[in-house]
Design an enzyme around this catalytic site. Sequence first.
Site, mmCIF file in Angstrom:
data_model
loop_
_atom_site.group_PDB
_atom_site.id
_atom_site.type_symbol
_atom_site.label_atom_id
_atom_site.label_comp_id
_atom_site.label_asym_id
_atom_site.label_seq_id
_atom_site.Cartn_x
_atom_site.Cartn_y
_atom_site.Cartn_z
ATOM 1 N N GLU A 139 0.589 -1.114 0.077
ATOM 2 C CA GLU A 139 -0.152 -0.013 -0.471
ATOM 3 C C GLU A 139 1.123 1.303 0.044
ATOM 4 O O GLU A 139 1.789 1.358 0.844
ATOM 5 C CB GLU A 139 -0.799 -0.073 1.237
ATOM 6 N N LYS A 156 -8.246 -0.411 10.817
ATOM 7 C CA LYS A 156 -7.329 -0.896 10.155
ATOM 8 C C LYS A 156 -6.453 0.429 9.484
ATOM 9 O O LYS A 156 -5.287 -0.279 9.093
ATOM 10 C CB LYS A 156 -7.901 -0.488 8.537
ATOM 11 N N ASP A 185 3.537 -14.267 12.237
ATOM 12 C CA ASP A 185 2.531 -14.545 11.333
ATOM 13 C C ASP A 185 1.596 -13.501 12.085
ATOM 14 O O ASP A 185 1.148 -12.691 12.480
ATOM 15 C CB ASP A 185 1.765 -15.585 12.744
ATOM 16 N N HIS A 227 -2.975 11.271 -1.782
ATOM 17 C CA HIS A 227 -2.855 9.636 -2.530
ATOM 18 C C HIS A 227 -2.164 9.599 -4.289
ATOM 19 O O HIS A 227 -1.980 9.158 -4.722
ATOM 20 C CB HIS A 227 -3.792 9.170 -2.029
HETATM 21 C C1 MEV Z 1 -6.354 3.593 4.387
HETATM 22 O O1 MEV Z 1 -5.568 2.351 3.944
HETATM 23 C C2 MEV Z 1 -6.546 3.611 6.061
HETATM 24 C C3 MEV Z 1 -7.256 4.322 6.493
HETATM 25 O O2 MEV Z 1 -8.264 4.526 6.033
HETATM 26 C C4 MEV Z 1 -7.500 4.886 7.619
HETATM 27 C C5 MEV Z 1 -8.456 5.831 8.370
HETATM 28 O O3 MEV Z 1 -8.947 6.117 8.057
HETATM 29 O O4 MEV Z 1 -8.033 5.826 9.250
HETATM 30 C C6 MEV Z 1 -6.099 6.021 5.827
#
Ligand code: MEV
Length: 420
Positions: free
Chosen positions: A82, A260, A276, A374
């Site tokens: 990513e 995430k 792991d 991004h």
């Molecule tokens: C993107 O991979 C992760 C985010 O969506 C985390 C978030 O929204 O806090 C940017």
Amino acid sequence: MKTSDFVTFSKLPVQERLEQIAQAAGLTQEETAILQNANSLSMEKANSMIDNVIGRYSLPLGCAVGVVVNGREYCVPMAFEEPSVVLGVSYGGYMSAFTGGVFTSDTGSVMIAQVMLMDIPDIHSAKNKLYEHQAQITELCNAQDPVLVSFGGGMVGLDARVVPSAVGQMLVVHLKVDTKDAMGANAVNTMAEAVSPYLEEITGGTAYTRILSNLAVERLVRARTTIPQEVVGGESVVDKIVITAAFAQADPFRAATHNKGIMNAISPIVMATGNDLRAVEAGAHAYAAIHGQYTSLSTWEKDTQGNLCGTLELPMAVGIVGGATKIHPTAGIALKILGVQSACELAQVMVACGLLQNLSALKALATEGLQKGHMPRHARNLAATAGASGEVLEKIVEQMVAENKINLEYAKELLAQYGA
Ligand code: MEV
């Protein structure tokens, strides 16, 4: 390297970045060659790791720099796909370094193995009998792993609970085992299987499930950092970050994405060091729901001076010995770059990076949004997909970004135009 140098580092050609990291970590020529060789994992080794091997799969290895944890600066290798995350960690590291970086603690390296027994009429008495035999159970478990015991590890505690279920009451036994510098799955699974007949004998029941729990609550890491208000962008940005974080605490749909983002930093370090990934992810998300509702793993608040204070707490079952950490050649080098001396230190750096990445993501969300940062990276991916490379690729990226026209068709059109 000064924490503010992270931008300069990111702009260096790959070879120069590698040279700087190699010098800082004292990598040998053979080790730097391994990092550059997509096939450094031999087919033979690959075949010893999983079933039905047909090839290998390589990923980019990046390095976040300027991450200060408990007063020590780390270069942090990360293996994944990513864009923007490695720089997000470095940027978070830069912001947190103004107050000394991230401060962490851990609860040790104790894993839990579960043995679930059923068919016990006097289940509460059976539970108490287990505690009466704790010394013998410990002895039997420790006999399975004399090496671990010789390193100061082994069984350190026992818990038993009566748990109602759809098929009747279950006696759930937790064997708590200090696995020291190993993640310890094999050690505790072996113990759980070996001790089960004895537990059956004590309780008169039948052991059904004998396996570790990935909800490693005896292996927690806690991290905290403070970002001066002016560094984060002023009071209104601090307030917006606090609100964005509160949203994640209140709403599981947002919490999943927020967490995430935290795992965006942690999982690639888990991968780079041969640990792991599924175990760490399972532990993190189960911990996020431990009080019944899934929520965010971090907190963000404002102190009396208006500075931004963040915390993160989650289980971190990782090791620096055993498993792929030793088999995969790149994993060993990643550990050398990190320079960690123990599994607990590795776990602390991972959680610190999770907090820093969370900070960068929240800052972007609370201000300009994510897409602006991004898009250049996305443009680069598209230009490469279109078949561009070298200077032509750079020109195409620049033009797509300048014109805010970032799509594959346009990348192909520009490639044709530049005559490549
Ligand atoms: C993107 O991979 C992760 C985010 O969506 C985390 C978030 O929204 O806090 C940017």
